[in-house]
Design an enzyme around this catalytic site. Structure first.
Site, PDB file in Angstrom:
ATOM      1  CG  HIS A  88      -0.484  -0.032   2.626  1.00  0.00           C
ATOM      2  ND1 HIS A  88      -0.202   1.387   3.033  1.00  0.00           N
ATOM      3  CD2 HIS A  88      -0.047  -1.361   3.618  1.00  0.00           C
ATOM      4  CE1 HIS A  88       0.394   1.126   4.420  1.00  0.00           C
ATOM      5  NE2 HIS A  88       0.331  -0.095   4.409  1.00  0.00           N
ATOM      6  CG  ASP A 131       3.330   0.335   7.834  1.00  0.00           C
ATOM      7  OD1 ASP A 131       2.406  -0.200   6.835  1.00  0.00           O
ATOM      8  OD2 ASP A 131       2.190   1.032   8.624  1.00  0.00           O
ATOM      9  CD  GLU A 146      -3.062  -1.372   5.868  1.00  0.00           C
ATOM     10  OE1 GLU A 146      -3.483  -2.233   6.661  1.00  0.00           O
ATOM     11  OE2 GLU A 146      -2.710  -0.126   6.288  1.00  0.00           O
ATOM     12  CD  GLU A 147      -1.248   1.974   7.638  1.00  0.00           C
ATOM     13  OE1 GLU A 147      -2.251   2.121   8.351  1.00  0.00           O
ATOM     14  OE2 GLU A 147       0.335   1.482   7.599  1.00  0.00           O
ATOM     15  CG  ASP A 157       1.791  -3.884   5.057  1.00  0.00           C
ATOM     16  OD1 ASP A 157       1.814  -2.568   4.914  1.00  0.00           O
ATOM     17  OD2 ASP A 157       0.097  -3.420   5.314  1.00  0.00           O
ATOM     18  CG  HIS A 206       0.960   3.121  12.436  1.00  0.00           C
ATOM     19  ND1 HIS A 206       0.206   2.583  13.421  1.00  0.00           N
ATOM     20  CD2 HIS A 206       1.277   2.645  11.141  1.00  0.00           C
ATOM     21  CE1 HIS A 206       0.091   1.510  11.998  1.00  0.00           C
ATOM     22  NE2 HIS A 206       0.796   1.744  10.786  1.00  0.00           N
TER      23      HIS A 206
HETATM   24 ZN   LIG Z   1       0.992  -1.027   6.514  1.00  0.00          ZN
END
Ligand SMILES: [Zn+2]
Length: 459
Positions: free
Chosen positions: A277, A289, A323-324, A351, A422
């Site tokens: 993603h 990510d 996606e997030e 991922d 994140h």
């Molecule tokens: Zn991800």
């Protein structure tokens, strides 16, 4: 003594070419792929092209939160660059995505000892009223303690102070905690970051409000700040906090999944998907990510084109959007491609960060598993030949479930993933060029051979 990069590459190629020694069960069908697998591995490991492309993506556009101009600019760049690479059927498939904007935010101890804390609002959170929400804190060790002390929660800011064990077990406090606290009457919610202890690093991520509870603002705090608040509470202090967040949902924005292919030479309608993603959280630059997953999937197809290895079936790279904080890209792919999902032979997602690869996780029937296990032995020279359980991924999930498509996840050394996940520290320098090249080789060989098999995988 460790191998030099050159020796490592030579060993990896030799391992792919080596037929099995006497005494082992011979698998003649696999031998026909050895030379081509060795070429893909050699090309992937030859230089740092993949890492450099990931650096270009993340240095140029920075974070790529859904609804941001940066994400749309990155999508346009990916489409342009894929065309320049000579990929086929390159297009952006429109997807509406939610636009959540963080705005200014802060958290402070008002009393007994005024002090500013480190925090990061949770994705999709509502904001606070102007001037913030000031209330006494109630720290709990989990849902059980919250239930036991629900009568104390009204009007409070509830802190879920839960140590990180594994993601699945702990993330529930980030996703469901705010609504659980709100149901007990809390006015705001804090969660101890879902990640391993860093250097006072807060981790954002999505919350999910339940329809049966008021929507209250929610933020993550680093381990260190959670421990401090817990110690204060343990000394019997009544801790008053003020949380200020400008966060807001601002409706939907236009975005897109990026799709490109190398068309199959015999059965172009049968498809192997490789993907990641392209969107990210808004604090780091989304290299781990999941910019890396996108680049590795893209590279797999670019290398097939560059080496003139056109497989029997189509290999399609998909850079999913959103996606997030919405999964709209994965859902839109399922809906827009519903008619051809039955012709999806395999879907592979990366991922988990493109750290040193171990191999793949796989979900599919036993026949298919036996085949991909054999294919993975071509990757023994880069130590990526393991095939474990748990294939799949968030973006491919909707399609995989809708049509029972065999699913794979690139499996990597995950020891550092939840340190950076994140956070503002999700940047490209955390990844080693050789690891990214190894991930590229693994995805390229697996997707190529499965697309090339005479019989459809698992049949
Ligand atoms: Zn991800």
């Amino acid at each position: 003594m460790p191998l030099s990069r050159r020796e490592f590459v030579a060993t990896a190629i030799a391992a792919a070419l080596a037929t099995r020694g006497a005494g082992a069960s011979s698998i003649p069908w696999l031998d026909t792929y050895r030379e081509r697998a060795a070429r893909l591995i050699g090309a992937a490991l030859a230089d740092s092209f993949a890492w450099n492309r990931l650096a270009e993506l993340t240095d140029t556009f920075g974070h790529r939160l859904s609804g941001s101009q940066a994400l749309e600019d990155a999508i346009a760049w990916a489409v342009r660059t894929m065309r320049d690479d000579g990929l086929e059927n390159v297009r952006a498939e429109p997807v509406k995505v939610p636009r959540w904007v963080r705005g200014r935010e802060s958290l402070e101890i008002v009393s007994p000892y005024p002090n500013r804390l480190v925090m990061l609002g949770l994705g999709n959170s509502v904001g606070t009223p102007e001037g913030g929400i000031e209330a006494e804190m109630l720290a709990v060790s989990g849902f059980e303690e919250l239930d036991r002390r629900a009568h104390e929660a009204a009007g409070r800011i509830v802190l879920f102070d839960v140590p990180f064990s594994d993601y699945g077990a702990t993330v529930t406090y980030r996703t469901s905690g705010p609504s659980r606290a709100a149901r007990a009457g809390a006015v705001a919610c804090l969660v101890r970051s879902v990640g391993v202890e860093g250097l006072r690093t807060p981790h954002t991520g999505m919350l999910s409000y339940r329809p049966d509870a008021p929507q209250i603002p929610a933020a993550a705090i680093p381990v260190e700040d959670a421990l401090r608040l817990q110690r204060l509470a343990g000394r019997g202090e009544r801790v008053r906090l003020r949380l200020s967040m400008d966060a807001a949902m601002q409706g939907d924005a236009d975005s897109a999944n990026v799709v490109a292919e190398i068309a199959g030479r015999e059965r172009p309608h049968e498809i192997v998907v490789v993907g990641g993603h392209l969107d990210s959280w808004d604090v780091g630059t989304g290299a781990i990510d999941d910019g890396g997953g996108c680049v590795v999937a893209w590279e797999a197809v670019r290398l097939m084109k560059a080496l003139d290895l056109r497989p029997r079936r189509t290999v399609r790279v998909v850079l999913f959007t959103n996606e997030e904080n919405g999964l709209r890209g994965g859902l839109a792919y399922r809906d827009q491609h519903r008619a051809e999902l039955g012709d999806h032979v395999l879907m592979i997602e990366s991922d988990g960060g493109v750290f040193r690869p171990n191999g793949f996780g796989f979900n599919g029937n036993d026949r298919a598993r036996a085949t991909v296990r054999e294919v993975a032995t071509l990757l023994s020279g880069i130590q990526a030949s393991a095939v474990g359980p748990s294939g799949g991924g968030a973006d491919i999930g909707p399609s995989v479930q809708a049509a029972q498509v065999p699913a794979m996840a690139l499996d990597v050394d995950g020891s550092k993933y939840f340190l950076f996940h994140h956070t503002a520290a999700d940047t490209v320098d955390k990844l080693e060029p050789l690891d990214v090249a190894r991930c590229t080789a693994a995805v390229a060989v697996m997707s190529y051979v499965v697309a090339e098999l005479p019989e459809r995988l698992g049949s």
